[in-house]
Enzyme design. Structure first.
Site, PDB file in Angstrom:
ATOM      1  N   TYR A 109       0.801  -1.230   0.000  1.00 44.76           N
ATOM      2  CA  TYR A 109       0.000   0.000   0.000  1.00 44.76           C
ATOM      3  C   TYR A 109       0.834   1.281   0.000  1.00 44.76           C
ATOM      4  O   TYR A 109       0.734   2.093  -0.919  1.00 44.76           O
ATOM      5  CB  TYR A 109      -0.953   0.000   1.208  1.00 44.76           C
ATOM      6  N   PRO A 122     -10.990  -0.260  -1.928  1.00 45.36           N
ATOM      7  CA  PRO A 122     -12.217  -0.980  -2.286  1.00 45.36           C
ATOM      8  C   PRO A 122     -13.467  -0.134  -2.009  1.00 45.36           C
ATOM      9  O   PRO A 122     -13.450   0.763  -1.168  1.00 45.36           O
ATOM     10  CB  PRO A 122     -12.204  -2.208  -1.375  1.00 45.36           C
ATOM     11  N   HIS A 345      -7.299   1.365   1.812  1.00 51.08           N
ATOM     12  CA  HIS A 345      -7.021  -0.019   2.202  1.00 51.08           C
ATOM     13  C   HIS A 345      -5.862  -0.202   3.189  1.00 51.08           C
ATOM     14  O   HIS A 345      -5.780  -1.233   3.871  1.00 51.08           O
ATOM     15  CB  HIS A 345      -6.718  -0.806   0.915  1.00 51.08           C
ATOM     16  N   LYS A 421     -24.814 -20.412  -1.145  1.00 48.85           N
ATOM     17  CA  LYS A 421     -23.997 -21.430  -0.473  1.00 48.85           C
ATOM     18  C   LYS A 421     -24.770 -22.746  -0.338  1.00 48.85           C
ATOM     19  O   LYS A 421     -24.179 -23.799  -0.134  1.00 48.85           O
ATOM     20  CB  LYS A 421     -23.594 -20.921   0.913  1.00 48.85           C
ATOM     21  N   LYS A 428     -21.918 -31.179   0.074  1.00 47.55           N
ATOM     22  CA  LYS A 428     -20.777 -31.285   1.012  1.00 47.55           C
ATOM     23  C   LYS A 428     -19.485 -30.697   0.435  1.00 47.55           C
ATOM     24  O   LYS A 428     -18.392 -31.271   0.541  1.00 47.55           O
ATOM     25  CB  LYS A 428     -20.567 -32.733   1.444  1.00 47.55           C
ATOM     26  N   SER A 430     -17.114 -27.023  -0.044  1.00 45.25           N
ATOM     27  CA  SER A 430     -16.887 -25.681   0.503  1.00 45.25           C
ATOM     28  C   SER A 430     -17.425 -24.640  -0.488  1.00 45.25           C
ATOM     29  O   SER A 430     -17.022 -24.626  -1.657  1.00 45.25           O
ATOM     30  CB  SER A 430     -15.379 -25.482   0.719  1.00 45.25           C
ATOM     31  N   PRO A 431     -18.336 -23.739  -0.047  1.00 41.80           N
ATOM     32  CA  PRO A 431     -18.878 -22.735  -0.972  1.00 41.80           C
ATOM     33  C   PRO A 431     -17.787 -21.834  -1.565  1.00 41.80           C
ATOM     34  O   PRO A 431     -17.837 -21.510  -2.759  1.00 41.80           O
ATOM     35  CB  PRO A 431     -19.832 -21.917  -0.091  1.00 41.80           C
ATOM     36  N   TYR A 454      -5.092 -15.166  -7.375  1.00 47.05           N
ATOM     37  CA  TYR A 454      -4.856 -14.781  -5.978  1.00 47.05           C
ATOM     38  C   TYR A 454      -6.195 -14.715  -5.267  1.00 47.05           C
ATOM     39  O   TYR A 454      -7.119 -14.074  -5.751  1.00 47.05           O
ATOM     40  CB  TYR A 454      -4.198 -13.397  -6.009  1.00 47.05           C
ATOM     41  N   SER A 456      -7.474 -13.680  -1.339  1.00 49.45           N
ATOM     42  CA  SER A 456      -7.031 -13.245  -0.004  1.00 49.45           C
ATOM     43  C   SER A 456      -7.473 -14.236   1.050  1.00 49.45           C
ATOM     44  O   SER A 456      -8.602 -14.713   1.024  1.00 49.45           O
ATOM     45  CB  SER A 456      -7.645 -11.909   0.401  1.00 49.45           C
ATOM     46  N   THR A 467      -3.138 -10.430   5.745  1.00 49.43           N
ATOM     47  CA  THR A 467      -3.578 -11.483   4.819  1.00 49.43           C
ATOM     48  C   THR A 467      -2.394 -12.251   4.231  1.00 49.43           C
ATOM     49  O   THR A 467      -1.258 -11.755   4.209  1.00 49.43           O
ATOM     50  CB  THR A 467      -4.327 -10.889   3.600  1.00 49.43           C
ATOM     51  N   SER A 556     -11.322 -12.092  -3.997  1.00 50.87           N
ATOM     52  CA  SER A 556     -11.487 -12.133  -2.555  1.00 50.87           C
ATOM     53  C   SER A 556     -12.939 -12.397  -2.209  1.00 50.87           C
ATOM     54  O   SER A 556     -13.838 -11.878  -2.860  1.00 50.87           O
ATOM     55  CB  SER A 556     -11.049 -10.795  -1.948  1.00 50.87           C
ATOM     56  N   GLN A 557     -13.135 -13.218  -1.188  1.00 51.21           N
ATOM     57  CA  GLN A 557     -14.483 -13.355  -0.648  1.00 51.21           C
ATOM     58  C   GLN A 557     -14.623 -12.389   0.514  1.00 51.21           C
ATOM     59  O   GLN A 557     -13.789 -12.400   1.427  1.00 51.21           O
ATOM     60  CB  GLN A 557     -14.730 -14.781  -0.126  1.00 51.21           C
TER      61      GLN A 557
END
Ligand code: COA
Length: 628
Positions: A109, A122, A345, A421, A428, A430-431, A454, A456, A467, A556-557
């Site tokens: 940053y 963001p 950020h 989800k 079964k 992972s979302p 990538y 995060s 992260t 990124s989620q």
């Protein structure tokens, strides 16, 4: 050398020695017991990282490149260079609270010279509100402000509930960095100043309307926060004294390339009045941008238009000058019912910001304006700026560059409504891994290759953790996407490959959040190499390393309870920025790209993602039916 982040003073209620400016190398201890008990971020074993690095390259580089890199890695391991750098990192880990955080903050940053708008800050898009006039806008803004102040109470009294990930308590430090803080441009590196904990912590926010900034005191003399009603009246006064629309958009200066802004900043604050006004913005708890209405668009394009408004304000003609992009938190409320935020950020990641949003949204649902008799409050202070010819020239220059940036950003928000989800859960899976595999499939279908990806991953299980990255393109994911495009493959085989790819992603997630990923370890070794002033090890000068670090998919989620979505720009000129919020029954996905790149197209990619998600559901359901 790395002393950059400066924090001013102390937070009320925490007994610590008073000092006005504090460097991040002396990160103050949180008084919270859990904070003290957080583990330190480990330095992963060198051999483990080297092996994982080679495995991660397999789906993204050629066989020849991989063979060459294997030789370089062997040399790095055997020749003593790797060991020496590793020892240096381990020493640093023993001596500091977190060997990575400061280096990360600087390299990702504060050293970055690109504009913060679009490139690093963001935005968050909130659902469209039902108001469409100035009263509605101000009522909404007043309730939002009191909601944030209510949240701030938990920070001031150290009563913020500790968050958990996989059953482990998380570092809460980032929450203490987002209010009353601001980035300040520097000649080569910026700083972040946090004013929340000085002898006189700020008691004002800044409000900007029609490019004019105001100081709004939000506390009474007895320390209680103003009521919604009182804030509403103050906002009305601000509105009425900022009706002129021919004002210079001084805030647009903050959207410039950091070196350009750094020079303009020094020029601006030469004037005493300007300096005081800038300081008032920097010190304020947060900023509220009362935006002018934007051109209407169809319902289908609405979310994408708002995402762009959050990221850059829409251009010099619209709301780009209605911002101070260096300010850590800026809530944006448009007259047309638009709302969201943009945040700088450097001090924090998305999840704490979205947690704050969830809190405020819930607070606002139960708060209505109750008219009550009240003592008259002082007129909010308008911040004055003396616009010299030089400042005027800088503003004109910033306007031009902003308009170029606006034209270059391609944004598409996909509100994927078919499932959320729930579908991966039923099978079964992972979302998060499921969505990542859909991104892989979409990319492969569009470009016929796999790219470096990538995602995060939180390191907040560790003290002052920020992260690391999950490298989502794996040998397993590439086999899955190839099988999906191969007509000779049966669905049973494709399903098996999807399950393996999802499992690999889950394993990599586990490693990342437990401090065993490779992205930051390699960064650490590289910085250690630079600091050692010896020649740079060859593995960091290698084509494979450049390919691995060229994240065509930067993802990124950021999950939330509120039906919102975070968005951010791509990190490479020919890439996509993808941020998603998987909710139980739908998924909000914000996709960005640059128009200057002929190969990328946000809406086309969004369509490919939608198709990939649907095809993957069909694969799960058809195969399950066939097995019955
Ligand atoms: N079967 C059933 N359920 C499963 C499952 C399976 N095979 N795998 C996972 N789940 C469940 C999980 O237990 C979890 O349940 P919960 O919501 O009740 O806790 C849920 O599904 C979601 O899990 P998953 O989709 O695997 O991912 P996650 O929510 O743990 O998120 C990361 C993964 C990487 C996004 C998260 O660990 C992280 O690091 N987030 C921070 C990201 C960040 O900092 N971004 C910065 C942006 S600026």
């Amino acid at each position: 050398m790395w002393t950059v982040l400066v924090r001013a003073g102390l937070r009320p209620g925490v007994v610590k020695p008073c000092r006005l400016l504090r460097s991040v190398t002396q990160i103050p201890q949180r008084s919270l017991v859990h904070q003290e008990n957080l583990p330190k971020l480990p330095v992963p074993p060198l051999k483990q990282t080297c092996e994982q690095y080679l495995t991660s390259l397999e789906p993204i580089v050629s066989k020849e490149e991989l063979e060459h890199t294997k030789e370089l890695v062997a040399e790095f391991l055997k020749g003593g260079v790797g060991e020496r750098l590793q020892k240096g990192l381990e020493r640093r880990a023993r001596k500091t609270e977190n060997w990575l955080s400061e280096w990360w903050m600087q390299s990702a940053y504060l050293d970055c010279r690109m504009p913060v708008a679009v490139y690093t800050s963001p935005g968050v898009v909130l659902p469209r509100m039902r108001f469409s006039d100035r009263q509605g806008q101000m009522r909404f803004a007043a309730r939002l402000i009191t909601g944030v102040l209510d949240f701030k109470k938990m920070i001031d009294t150290d009563t913020l509930p500790v968050e958990y990930l996989s059953g482990k308590p998380l570092c809460m430090d980032q929450y203490y960095q987002v209010l009353s803080s601001c980035r300040v441009p520097g000649p080569k590196r910026d700083t972040v100043v946090n004013h929340s904990i000085g002898k006189t912590p700020p008691s004002h926010i800044t409000v900007v309307h029609n490019f004019q900034f105001f100081v709004l005191d939000v506390y009474n003399s007895d320390g209680t926060a103003l009521t919604v009603d009182q804030i509403y009246m103050q906002l009305e006064k601000i509105w009425n004294s900022s009706l002129q629309t021919n004002k210079e958009p001084i805030g647009i200066l903050t959207s410039q390339h950091r070196n350009t802004w750094g020079k303009a900043y020094n020029n601006l604050i030469k004037d005493k009045t300007n300096k005081e006004s800038v300081r008032a913005i920097q010190k304020s708890i947060f900023t509220v941008c009362l935006d002018a209405p934007m051109p209407r668009v169809s319902d289908e394009l609405y979310q994408s238009r708002v995402a762009a408004q959050m990221l850059h304000g829409g251009g010099a003609r619209w709301n780009s000058g209605n911002r101070w992009f260096d300010k850590t938190l800026q809530f944006i409320v448009g007259e047309d019912g638009t709302c969201g935020l943009v945040y700088e950020h450097a001090p924090a990641e998305g999840p704490p910001i979205v947690f704050l949003v969830d809190y405020v949204v819930k607070y606002m649902q139960k708060t209505e304006i109750v008219r009550s008799p009240m003592v008259p409050l002082q007129m909010p202070q308008k911040l004055r700026f003396n616009i010299t010819p030089e400042v005027k020239r800088d503003i004109e220059n910033a306007k031009q560059n902003m308009n170029i940036m606006v034209h270059d950003l391609d944004v598409k928000v996909l509100m994927f409504s078919h499932f959320g989800k729930n579908v991966p859960w039923q099978h079964k899976l992972s979302p998060d891994a499921f969505v990542q595999m859909a991104l892989q499939l979409a990319y492969f279908r569009m470009y016929n290759i796999c790219c470096s990806t990538y995602e995060s991953a939180s390191l907040r299980m560790f003290k002052y953790g920020r992260t690391d990255a999950i490298l989502a393109t794996t040998i397993e994911s590439s086999k899955f996407v190839e099988a999906m495009q191969d007509p000779a493959k049966q669905n049973t085989e494709r399903l098996e490959l999807l399950q393996k790819a999802v499992q690999m992603h889950k394993d990599n997630t586990y490693k990342a959040i437990h401090g065993q990923a490779i992205e930051r370890h390699l960064l650490g070794l590289k910085i250690q190499g630079i600091n050692d002033l010896t020649s740079m090890p060859e593995i960091f000068m290698d084509t494979s390393f450049a390919v691995a670090q060229h994240y065509n998919l930067s993802t990124s989620q950021v999950g939330s309870k509120t039906d919102c979505v975070m968005c951010f720009g791509p990190v490479v000129p020919d890439g996509y920025g993808v941020c998603y919020n998987p909710m139980d029954e739908h998924i909000n996905i914000a996709i960005t790209a640059f128009n200057s790149c002929e190969e990328t197209h946000a809406a086309k990619f969004a369509q490919a993602v939608e198709e990939a998600l649907l095809d993957m559901r069909a694969l799960l359901e058809d195969t399950a039916k066939a097995e019955q």
